[in-house]
Design a protein around this motif. Structure first.
Motif, PDB file in Angstrom:
ATOM      1  N   CYS A  22       1.034   3.540 -10.650  1.00 29.83           N
ATOM      2  CA  CYS A  22       1.091   3.504  -9.313  1.00 29.83           C
ATOM      3  C   CYS A  22      -0.376   4.180  -8.994  1.00 29.83           C
ATOM      4  O   CYS A  22      -1.031   3.611  -7.997  1.00 29.83           O
ATOM      5  CB  CYS A  22       1.983   4.286  -8.775  1.00 29.83           C
ATOM      6  N   LEU A  23      -0.649   5.195  -9.621  1.00 28.36           N
ATOM      7  CA  LEU A  23      -2.057   5.876  -9.521  1.00 28.36           C
ATOM      8  C   LEU A  23      -3.241   4.684  -9.684  1.00 28.36           C
ATOM      9  O   LEU A  23      -4.265   4.616  -9.002  1.00 28.36           O
ATOM     10  CB  LEU A  23      -2.521   6.967 -10.302  1.00 28.36           C
ATOM     11  N   ASP A  24      -3.078   4.112 -10.771  1.00 29.21           N
ATOM     12  CA  ASP A  24      -4.225   2.850 -11.127  1.00 29.21           C
ATOM     13  C   ASP A  24      -4.236   1.818 -10.224  1.00 29.21           C
ATOM     14  O   ASP A  24      -5.567   1.463  -9.704  1.00 29.21           O
ATOM     15  CB  ASP A  24      -3.732   2.117 -12.619  1.00 29.21           C
ATOM     16  N   GLU A  25      -3.029   1.426  -9.440  1.00 31.14           N
ATOM     17  CA  GLU A  25      -3.278   0.474  -8.261  1.00 31.14           C
ATOM     18  C   GLU A  25      -3.224   1.132  -7.069  1.00 31.14           C
ATOM     19  O   GLU A  25      -3.093   0.222  -6.147  1.00 31.14           O
ATOM     20  CB  GLU A  25      -1.888  -0.574  -8.633  1.00 31.14           C
ATOM     21  N   GLY A  26      -3.496   2.369  -6.879  1.00 35.85           N
ATOM     22  CA  GLY A  26      -3.928   3.012  -5.482  1.00 35.85           C
ATOM     23  C   GLY A  26      -2.789   3.414  -4.834  1.00 35.85           C
ATOM     24  O   GLY A  26      -2.919   3.516  -3.515  1.00 35.85           O
ATOM     25  N   SER A  62       5.953   2.860  -3.117  1.00 37.51           N
ATOM     26  CA  SER A  62       5.016   3.785  -2.303  1.00 37.51           C
ATOM     27  C   SER A  62       3.828   3.054  -1.643  1.00 37.51           C
ATOM     28  O   SER A  62       3.471   2.169  -2.185  1.00 37.51           O
ATOM     29  CB  SER A  62       4.748   4.895  -3.391  1.00 37.51           C
ATOM     30  N   PRO A  63       3.301   3.573  -0.416  1.00 36.47           N
ATOM     31  CA  PRO A  63       2.207   2.953   0.083  1.00 36.47           C
ATOM     32  C   PRO A  63       0.961   3.227  -0.535  1.00 36.47           C
ATOM     33  O   PRO A  63       0.751   4.100  -1.300  1.00 36.47           O
ATOM     34  CB  PRO A  63       2.130   3.966   1.477  1.00 36.47           C
ATOM     35  N   MET A  64       0.122   2.106   0.005  1.00 35.73           N
ATOM     36  CA  MET A  64      -1.177   2.185  -0.968  1.00 35.73           C
ATOM     37  C   MET A  64      -1.957   3.111  -0.287  1.00 35.73           C
ATOM     38  O   MET A  64      -1.895   3.547   1.115  1.00 35.73           O
ATOM     39  CB  MET A  64      -1.875   0.838  -0.520  1.00 35.73           C
TER      40      MET A  64
END
Length: 454
Positions: A22-26, A62-64
């Motif tokens: 999730c961190l990687d994809e923002g 979760s939101p971007m």
């Protein structure tokens, strides 16, 4: 032993990978870090798994973050909307060399795969050190098992392969293979693609791919994202949901290793190769996981084009993926280093500096492995140099060796592949794919050629 082989299944084991994904994809997930630690401390396995699944679903929705600098659509129409008109260009491929090129692709893929299997999961330094201490450096052929007990213990270079998901009984050192190409996912999925095309034709769908997996591949012979997708499919989640649901491996290398066949059957047509690759990848991957397969399929298709150099092929293949994606940016950086005259070792050092091969997430991730493949194709001038470099680079050694071998096998043609890469083996592949367990290579080549003409 069974539970040890049931990796990529238990929800608790996925939490940290999902957080990183999730961190990687923002996505905004930092607030979940304390909850992950609390869940992992729950002793009751059923309770821990249930809470972990709930949190996985929360994180993946979760939101971007505002200001995330990349635009990475997941649907095919959205991807195509980001591409220039030039992406649809077709190139002239030599009809007279078609069979030799396809045969070279199959054999090159097998050679690179088998070369890399024994050291899969090893770091670059461990590979180099083992080869040096066993007298196999520089690497010029398949890797042998050491007979020195001290070195065997030092490197874990054992004969028995007790953890494999492929039901192999021995490690794939060349002296343990008994003249047979081993079963491996890098070859399984090339064969699955053959089966999909023969069963459903060129208009196959993602659901056709999913059906073929469920009918053809034993569950424990699938890894990471593919195993998660099979779990989802068996619980009724069809593509593209099968790729996202509790699947933190959705940008790992699994789809990228499946793209070659779509290049084989679309010589000179990178757009069509990438379109087919998308339908295959969408069963188990999203975003850069999908783009990796599209890029490789397009690149393989362009290896049939004789009046292009490798840099031109890579640039043309990049036209098939979103230009504001992380993968596009990373491959462009490799190309820029090449244009600027930096050497291969310097480029490899930059990849290792950015990604940690001792972290399984990085080791399996699409982007660093695609960068290694690109570097080996740019800097190395023949199949031998390219596949040995791909394996010596670390990260996913057998996957990268197979992809690089596939590309260089097409470029060289089978007649120019050194016999040392195939004379040890009987002329057949052995797979987990139902109905395709023992497939003579000459027959696989002929059936592949036939699919280019439908």
């Amino acid at each position: 032993m069974l539970k040890e082989k049931m990796r990529w299944i238990f929800f608790g084991d996925m939490l940290k990978d999902e957080y990183r994904q999730c961190l990687d994809e923002g996505r905004s997930v930092e607030q979940y870090a304390p909850e992950i630690e609390r869940i992992l401390k729950i002793e009751d396995e059923k309770e821990r798994g249930g809470r972990a699944k709930e949190l996985l679903l929360e994180m993946e929705k979760s939101p971007m973050k505002e200001g995330f600098p990349y635009f990475e659509p997941t649907d095919y129409a959205g991807i195509v909307d980001t591409l220039p008109e030039e992406a649809k260009k077709r190139y002239e491929a030599s009809e007279g060399r078609l069979e030799q090129c396809i045969k070279g692709g199959w054999y090159g893929r097998l050679a690179g795969c088998v070369l890399g299997i024994p050291v899969e999961g090893w770091t670059r330094r461990k590979i180099e050190s083992y080869l040096k201490e066993t007298g196999q450096l520089p690497l010029t052929g398949y890797i042998s098992r050491t007979k020195d007990r001290a070195l065997e213990e030092k490197y874990g270079a054992v004969e028995k392969d007790v953890t494999t998901p492929y039901d192999r009984q021995k490690m794939c050192w060349i002296d343990c293979l008994e003249n047979r190409f081993p079963v491996d996912d890098d070859i399984n999925y090339t064969t699955v693609a053959l089966k999909v095309l023969e069963r459903f034709g060129r208009g196959f769908t993602s659901e056709d791919v999913a059906e073929t997996w469920l009918l053809s591949i034993p569950a424990l012979h699938a890894c990471t994202a593919e195993r998660a997708a099979i779990r989802n499919l068996m619980n009724g989640a069809l593509p593209p949901e099968s790729a996202m649901l509790c699947n933190p491996y959705r940008e790992w290398i699994g789809a990228q290793i499946r793209g070659d066949f779509f290049g084989y059957i679309n010589p000179g047509d990178p757009h069509e190769a990438a379109r087919m690759a998308y339908r295959d990848a969408a069963v188990s991957h999203t975003k850069n996981g999908v783009y990796g397969e599209m890029f490789i399929a397009a690149l393989i298709s362009l290896c049939f084009v004789e009046d292009m150099d490798m840099e031109e092929r890579i640039e043309a293949a990049l036209l098939q993926i979103p230009p504001e994606s992380r993968l596009y940016e990373s491959i462009k950086k490799v190309c820029a280093f090449y244009k600027n005259g930096q050497d291969y070792e310097e480029m490899l050092g930059k990849i290792h500096g950015r990604y940690n091969e001792e972290d399984t997430f990085d080791w399996c991730l699409t982007i660093p492995n695609a960068m290694i493949v690109t570097a080996c194709l740019l800097w190395k001038s023949d199949l031998d140099a390219a596949i040995t470099a791909a394996v010596g680079a670390g990260f996913d050694t057998d996957c990268n060796g197979a992809t690089v071998g596939s590309a260089w096998g097409i470029l060289a043609g089978f007649a120019h592949i050194a016999p040392k890469w195939y004379e040890h083996f009987e002329g057949a592949i052995h797979t987990s794919v139902h109905g395709y367990h023992d497939l003579p290579l000459d027959e696989a080549v002929q059936r592949t050629v036939a699919l280019t003409k439908r």
